[in-house]
Scaffold this motif. Structure first.
Motif, PDB file in Angstrom:
ATOM      1  N   SER A 158     -10.448 -32.535   7.432  1.00 45.14           N
ATOM      2  CA  SER A 158     -11.613 -32.624   7.722  1.00 45.14           C
ATOM      3  C   SER A 158     -12.234 -32.904   6.126  1.00 45.14           C
ATOM      4  N   ARG A 159     -11.181 -32.293   4.910  1.00 48.24           N
ATOM      5  CA  ARG A 159     -12.443 -32.609   4.171  1.00 48.24           C
ATOM      6  C   ARG A 159     -12.436 -33.970   3.427  1.00 48.24           C
ATOM      7  N   GLU A 160     -11.592 -34.742   4.673  1.00 47.67           N
ATOM      8  CA  GLU A 160     -12.221 -35.831   3.423  1.00 47.67           C
ATOM      9  C   GLU A 160     -12.764 -36.573   4.803  1.00 47.67           C
ATOM     10  N   HIS A 161     -13.440 -36.139   6.064  1.00 51.99           N
ATOM     11  CA  HIS A 161     -13.764 -36.600   7.060  1.00 51.99           C
ATOM     12  C   HIS A 161     -14.179 -34.942   7.430  1.00 51.99           C
ATOM     13  N   PRO A 162     -15.650 -34.616   6.972  1.00 57.27           N
ATOM     14  CA  PRO A 162     -16.024 -33.208   7.626  1.00 57.27           C
ATOM     15  C   PRO A 162     -16.753 -33.473   9.243  1.00 57.27           C
ATOM     16  N   CYS A 163     -16.281 -33.024  10.196  1.00 60.88           N
ATOM     17  CA  CYS A 163     -16.446 -33.206  11.592  1.00 60.88           C
ATOM     18  C   CYS A 163     -16.443 -31.610  12.232  1.00 60.88           C
ATOM     19  N   ARG A 164     -17.039 -31.919  12.914  1.00 60.53           N
ATOM     20  CA  ARG A 164     -16.233 -31.025  14.886  1.00 60.53           C
ATOM     21  C   ARG A 164     -15.216 -31.019  15.382  1.00 60.53           C
ATOM     22  N   VAL A 165     -14.028 -29.516  15.190  1.00 64.32           N
ATOM     23  CA  VAL A 165     -12.874 -29.380  15.475  1.00 64.32           C
ATOM     24  C   VAL A 165     -13.441 -29.240  17.211  1.00 64.32           C
ATOM     25  N   ILE A 166     -12.922 -29.166  17.919  1.00 64.46           N
ATOM     26  CA  ILE A 166     -13.024 -28.623  19.138  1.00 64.46           C
ATOM     27  C   ILE A 166     -11.448 -28.732  19.088  1.00 64.46           C
ATOM     28  N   VAL A 167     -10.423 -27.496  19.821  1.00 64.69           N
ATOM     29  CA  VAL A 167      -9.772 -26.827  20.451  1.00 64.69           C
ATOM     30  C   VAL A 167      -9.717 -26.272  21.744  1.00 64.69           C
ATOM     31  N   VAL A 168      -8.604 -27.690  22.540  1.00 64.97           N
ATOM     32  CA  VAL A 168      -8.827 -26.836  23.809  1.00 64.97           C
ATOM     33  C   VAL A 168      -7.058 -26.566  24.166  1.00 64.97           C
ATOM     34  N   LEU A 169      -7.387 -25.184  23.959  1.00 62.04           N
ATOM     35  CA  LEU A 169      -5.779 -24.346  24.477  1.00 62.04           C
ATOM     36  C   LEU A 169      -5.205 -24.380  26.107  1.00 62.04           C
ATOM     37  N   THR A 170      -4.214 -25.206  26.849  1.00 62.03           N
ATOM     38  CA  THR A 170      -3.929 -24.655  27.569  1.00 62.03           C
ATOM     39  C   THR A 170      -3.066 -23.953  28.412  1.00 62.03           C
ATOM     40  N   GLY A 171      -4.164 -22.824  29.977  1.00 70.08           N
ATOM     41  CA  GLY A 171      -4.100 -21.832  29.799  1.00 70.08           C
ATOM     42  C   GLY A 171      -3.303 -22.153  31.586  1.00 70.08           C
ATOM     43  N   GLU A 172      -3.783 -20.941  31.922  1.00 68.59           N
ATOM     44  CA  GLU A 172      -3.242 -20.668  33.264  1.00 68.59           C
ATOM     45  C   GLU A 172      -4.287 -20.858  34.579  1.00 68.59           C
TER      46      GLU A 172
END
Length: 318
Positions: free
Chosen positions: A55-69
């Motif tokens: 992201s330091r080269e490409h400022p962005c929004r990072v959305i992390v989806v954690l797989t759960g139960e």
């Protein structure tokens, strides 16, 4: 700064994120894309770290989806990171439970940046058909990494069966320096046609498979894929009338390039890190036609009868 929200909603996440950015004085940051990462809780931190670096080269929004139960009631737990904990991005980590886990797009879409491209990334265990996946359908680019599979070459072949424009794999990105070195060598006299190529590397190296496929498609010559203990790609030999071009990297760090009538050259060709590969892939948002041709047309051309040594214990794949 890190804030945790338990049993929350996307509206509450968006509202809290806005408050954090205003209070932190970072409201003017221009973000160029949304990066959606679908991963497991166990592997999330190294992936988030790599995304932060990219992201330091490409400022962005990072959305992390954690797989759960997937059983039990629907629940969304989230963690918001900004400032020093998020590189040049916003990071939203979401754990989905119950029925919500089967519909990750329903919580991702409300948090995407408006009018910005979307890139989806599965560090491991990607869906069989990326373009038909709920997250894949909202993305212009879809990134996988065959190297993380138990059988990387098999995983790569599965990617070929379901390839769609916009798909790519980090096994391909790891080849950039190899491809550049070989193209530069062939761009010097003598300009003899390559009559045969031999690519040697680990049997489990998806990058070695793709490099051989790229040569088969680009040079329109027979290409043999040979295996050894690695690490990763070890050598490429291009046969020409004036003599062979040989690029060899036995230690995974430094390569030697031998060409007819020229002194041996040493090249820095270290195996690339995850953040480097991810940053490179985020530079382009259009389909990678060369990767598509390599995967769908070049790899199938490889000589299945090429002699191979029995692989021994490896130090890793690349």
């Amino acid at each position: 700064m890190i804030v945790t929200l338990s049993d929350t909603t996307t509206s509450a996440i968006d509202r809290r994120l806005t408050e954090m950015r205003h209070s932190g004085g970072a409201v003017a940051l221009g973000r160029v894309l949304s990066l959606v990462v679908v991963t497991s809780p166990e592997e999330s931190e190294p992936v988030i770290e790599a995304a932060n670096d990219a992201s330091r080269e490409h400022p962005c929004r990072v959305i992390v989806v954690l797989t759960g139960e997937k059983r039990g009631r629907s629940r969304l737990d989230a963690e918001i990171r900004v400032g020093g904990d998020a590189g040049a991005s916003d990071v939203i980590v979401m754990r989905l439970s119950g029925e919500l886990a089967a519909h990750p797009d329903s919580v991702v879409v409300p948090l995407l940046l408006a009018d910005a491209p979307v890139v989806a990334y599965w560090p491991s265990n990607p869906p069989a058909d990326l373009a038909d996946d709920p997250i894949g359908r909202i993305a212009q680019r879809r990134i996988t990494d065959a190297m993380t599979a138990k059988r990387p070459v098999t995983a790569l072949n599965k990617r070929r069966e379901a390839y769609a424009d916009g798909d790519t794999d980090l096994s391909w990105t790891r080849l950039t320096l190899w491809r550049a070195a070989l193209a530069a060598a062939l761009d010097q006299p003598p300009y003899d046609k390559v009559t045969e190529a031999v690519v040697t590397g680990e049997a489990s190296s998806a990058s070695t498979e793709l490099l051989a496929g790229w040569l088969a498609y680009a040079l329109k010559c027979p290409v043999r894929r040979r295996t050894n203990k690695g690490p990763g790609i070890v050598s490429v030999r291009l046969e020409r009338k004036a003599g062979a071009v040989v690029l060899e990297r036995p230690d995974g760090q430094t390569a030697t390039l031998d060409q007819p009538n020229q002194p041996t050259r040493r090249l820095a060709l270290a195996r690339r890190k995850l953040n480097e590969c991810l940053a490179e892939e985020l530079r382009r948002l259009d389909p990678d036609d060369v990767y598509a041709d390599t995967l769908t047309k070049g790899v199938p051309k490889l000589d299945a009868k090429a002699p191979a040594k029995k692989p021994t214990a490896s130090k890793g794949r690349s």
